[in-house]
Write a protein that holds these residues in place. Structure first.
Motif, mmCIF file in Angstrom:
data_model
loop_
_atom_site.group_PDB
_atom_site.id
_atom_site.type_symbol
_atom_site.label_atom_id
_atom_site.label_comp_id
_atom_site.label_asym_id
_atom_site.label_seq_id
_atom_site.Cartn_x
_atom_site.Cartn_y
_atom_site.Cartn_z
ATOM 1 N N GLU A 259 55.996 56.370 78.502
ATOM 2 C CA GLU A 259 55.782 54.971 78.635
ATOM 3 C C GLU A 259 54.377 54.384 78.710
ATOM 4 O OE1 GLU A 259 57.379 51.215 81.486
ATOM 5 O OE2 GLU A 259 57.849 53.247 82.146
ATOM 6 N N ALA A 260 53.447 55.184 79.527
ATOM 7 C CA ALA A 260 52.459 54.868 79.503
ATOM 8 C C ALA A 260 51.325 54.713 78.066
ATOM 9 C CB ALA A 260 51.317 55.793 80.380
ATOM 10 N N ARG A 261 51.750 55.784 77.245
ATOM 11 C CA ARG A 261 51.237 55.743 75.795
ATOM 12 C C ARG A 261 51.809 54.410 75.257
ATOM 13 N NH1 ARG A 261 52.941 60.367 75.176
ATOM 14 N NH2 ARG A 261 51.257 61.557 75.835
ATOM 15 N N ASP A 262 52.915 54.183 75.544
ATOM 16 C CA ASP A 262 53.527 52.889 74.526
ATOM 17 C C ASP A 262 52.829 51.715 75.327
ATOM 18 O OD1 ASP A 262 55.077 54.456 73.161
ATOM 19 O OD2 ASP A 262 56.756 54.263 74.238
ATOM 20 N N ILE A 263 52.537 51.517 76.453
ATOM 21 C CA ILE A 263 52.105 50.273 77.090
ATOM 22 C C ILE A 263 50.603 50.214 76.416
ATOM 23 C CG2 ILE A 263 50.934 49.634 79.379
ATOM 24 C CD1 ILE A 263 53.413 50.939 80.506
ATOM 25 N N ILE A 270 42.706 48.000 72.862
ATOM 26 C CA ILE A 270 42.976 49.626 72.941
ATOM 27 C C ILE A 270 43.598 50.126 71.820
ATOM 28 C CG2 ILE A 270 44.306 51.456 74.148
ATOM 29 C CD1 ILE A 270 44.013 49.556 76.522
ATOM 30 N N MET A 271 43.005 51.282 71.285
ATOM 31 C CA MET A 271 43.575 52.072 70.356
ATOM 32 C C MET A 271 43.775 53.400 70.923
ATOM 33 S SD MET A 271 42.486 52.879 66.452
ATOM 34 C CE MET A 271 42.544 51.120 66.027
ATOM 35 N N VAL A 272 45.316 53.951 70.794
ATOM 36 C CA VAL A 272 45.522 55.292 71.281
ATOM 37 C C VAL A 272 45.584 56.192 70.130
ATOM 38 C CG1 VAL A 272 47.471 56.536 72.059
ATOM 39 C CG2 VAL A 272 47.205 54.343 72.812
ATOM 40 N N VAL A 273 44.813 57.281 70.178
ATOM 41 C CA VAL A 273 44.981 58.399 69.412
ATOM 42 C C VAL A 273 45.009 59.715 70.253
ATOM 43 C CG1 VAL A 273 43.531 59.831 68.030
ATOM 44 C CG2 VAL A 273 43.028 57.078 68.085
ATOM 45 N N ASP A 274 46.181 60.185 70.338
ATOM 46 C CA ASP A 274 46.616 61.023 71.236
ATOM 47 C C ASP A 274 47.812 62.151 70.533
ATOM 48 O OD1 ASP A 274 46.933 62.460 73.661
ATOM 49 O OD2 ASP A 274 48.393 60.947 74.571
ATOM 50 N N LYS A 275 47.084 63.100 69.822
ATOM 51 C CA LYS A 275 48.177 64.101 69.239
ATOM 52 C C LYS A 275 47.739 65.464 70.090
ATOM 53 C CE LYS A 275 48.313 61.910 64.605
ATOM 54 N NZ LYS A 275 47.691 62.199 63.308
ATOM 55 N N ARG A 276 48.885 66.241 70.221
ATOM 56 C CA ARG A 276 48.318 67.481 70.932
ATOM 57 C C ARG A 276 48.150 68.541 70.244
ATOM 58 N NH1 ARG A 276 52.421 66.392 76.332
ATOM 59 N NH2 ARG A 276 51.206 64.898 77.157
ATOM 60 N N GLY A 280 42.983 65.903 67.855
ATOM 61 C CA GLY A 280 44.073 64.922 67.893
ATOM 62 C C GLY A 280 43.558 63.934 69.182
ATOM 63 N N TYR A 281 42.541 63.832 69.201
ATOM 64 C CA TYR A 281 41.551 62.768 70.259
ATOM 65 C C TYR A 281 40.189 62.139 69.604
ATOM 66 C CZ TYR A 281 39.579 67.440 70.475
ATOM 67 O OH TYR A 281 39.451 68.444 69.989
ATOM 68 N N PHE A 294 39.123 53.553 72.822
ATOM 69 C CA PHE A 294 40.113 54.633 72.544
ATOM 70 C C PHE A 294 40.484 55.394 73.798
ATOM 71 C CE2 PHE A 294 37.568 53.601 68.857
ATOM 72 C CZ PHE A 294 38.412 53.511 67.897
ATOM 73 N N ILE A 295 41.889 55.699 73.646
ATOM 74 C CA ILE A 295 42.529 56.262 74.841
ATOM 75 C C ILE A 295 43.313 57.563 74.249
ATOM 76 C CG2 ILE A 295 44.168 56.391 76.236
ATOM 77 C CD1 ILE A 295 41.910 54.193 77.020
ATOM 78 N N SER A 296 42.670 58.707 75.012
ATOM 79 C CA SER A 296 43.365 59.827 74.231
ATOM 80 C C SER A 296 43.908 60.766 75.296
ATOM 81 C CB SER A 296 42.511 60.640 73.447
ATOM 82 O OG SER A 296 41.967 60.129 72.353
ATOM 83 N N ARG A 297 44.417 62.169 75.326
ATOM 84 C CA ARG A 297 44.790 63.140 76.380
ATOM 85 C C ARG A 297 45.525 62.534 77.504
ATOM 86 N NH1 ARG A 297 42.000 67.414 77.112
ATOM 87 N NH2 ARG A 297 44.094 68.059 77.946
ATOM 88 N N ILE A 298 46.535 61.516 77.331
ATOM 89 C CA ILE A 298 47.598 61.098 78.134
ATOM 90 C C ILE A 298 48.544 61.899 78.723
ATOM 91 C CG2 ILE A 298 49.147 59.219 78.786
ATOM 92 C CD1 ILE A 298 47.753 57.540 76.228
#
Length: 340
Positions: A259-263, A270-276, A280-281, A294-298
């Protein structure tokens, strides 16, 4: 109809970036003036496809100008910002001088845009510290959903936050590592910065923290919520441009990482780049020249009841300084001056 805009400190890194961003975002300008100290008088700077010559800050008359974006140190700001403000020009100040003044709004437009309206008390609006600005952009949408209790932040701040001399010192020290006899002793920083990290930004305070760490605490409370508890460790790293932050956030209510990632994906700025996966960050190299935070590692923090960890990266010369100032100018125009 556009605005009459002054850029003060136009020959510095942040001042030049302000000019770039005003042009990139097509800010409605009727007339623009670029100011610098007397020693830089006549220096040419670029504004879109135009070349402008700097005028003398000491003798400039701000009467009739709508807003002035200040990118000079606190001492010069202390002298010239009240002068500009008293002559009817709204000052948007990038120094630390007015940030904690109760009569001066401290603004990050994605977080507290309405605070701009408080400018009338002194005709001045303050821009926050670069490390605070990107952090509160990330915290705001999460705080709205689950209410933040406590934040632990470790910063990895680039040398451009100190200025051109620091950039030169990193470059010259790095070259000196490979050329015998050309080693460069530290002068800007207390220790070597090339191939090193320095856990010290700004002056030390009585409690053992540094002023940079204190700024993050008090500015977050003023911008976002005075109830948030925050502790910071600020570190200078051998990166030319781009600040990074590792955030550990504790909430009053549970917030699932998905949910945090979606928010965050839906949040402004904000731009989310969060691939495991490997790569991926986002790192500072990729953020340079971009408007986004940019937000990663959520990910969930299992050591507390309602905790999340995340990685936050932004171009400190943009969101941490010049971009935020221009965004404030945009909000000021939309909500108060309304000429453009």
């Amino acid at each position: 109809m556009g605005y009459k805009v002054v850029v003060v400190g136009a020959t510095g890194n942040v001042g030049r970036e302000m000019l770039n961003i005003l042009d990139e975002r097509a800010f409605p300008i009727e007339e623009i003036a670029v100011l610098a100290s007397r020693r830089s008088l006549g220096t040419e700077v670029s504004f879109g496809d135009k070349t402008l010559k700097t005028k003398d800050l000491a003798t400039f008359d701000f009467t009739g100008w709508d807003m002035a974006l200040f990118a000079i140190g606190s001492e010069a700001t202390k002298e010239y910002a009240p002068k500009a403000a008293s002559q009817g020009c709204v000052v948007i100040d990038n120094s630390s001088l007015y940030r904690m003044d109760p009569d001066v709004p401290l603004v990050v437009p994605e977080v507290n845009a309405d605070a701009v309206l408080g400018y009338t008390k002194k005709n001045i609006i303050a821009n926050p510290n670069c490390s605070t600005a990107q952090m509160v952009v990330a915290l705001k949408p999460l705080h709205d959903r689950a209410k933040i209790k406590r934040v632990v932040v470790s910063t990895y701040q680039s040398v451009s936050g100190t200025g051109k001399e620091a950039i030169d010192e990193l470059w010259n020290q790095t070259k000196g590592m490979y050329v015998p006899g050309q080693e460069v002793e530290p002068s800007v920083y207390p220790r070597q910065i090339a191939f090193n990290v320095i856990p010290h930004i700004d002056v030390f305070m009585e409690d053992g923290g540094t002023k940079e760490e204190w700024k993050m605490v008090v500015e977050t409370k003023k911008i976002l919520d005075p109830a948030i508890k925050l502790t910071a460790t600020c570190v200078r790293v051998p990166v030319f441009v781009g600040h990074s932050e590792a955030l550990n956030i504790e909430f009053e209510d549970f917030l699932d990482e998905d949910e945090a990632r979606d928010i965050l994906r839906e949040a402004p700025g904000i731009m989310v780049v969060d691939k495991r996966e490997d790569g991926g960050y986002v790192t500072p190299v990729e953020c340079v020249g971009d408007f986004a935070t940019f937000i990663s590692r959520i990910r969930q923090d299992s050591t507390v009841e309602n905790g999340l960890n995340l990685w936050c990266v932004s171009d400190n010369l943009r969101k941490g300084a010049a971009l935020n100032a221009v965004q404030i100018a945009e909000v000021l125009g939309q909500k108060a001056l309304k000429k453009g």
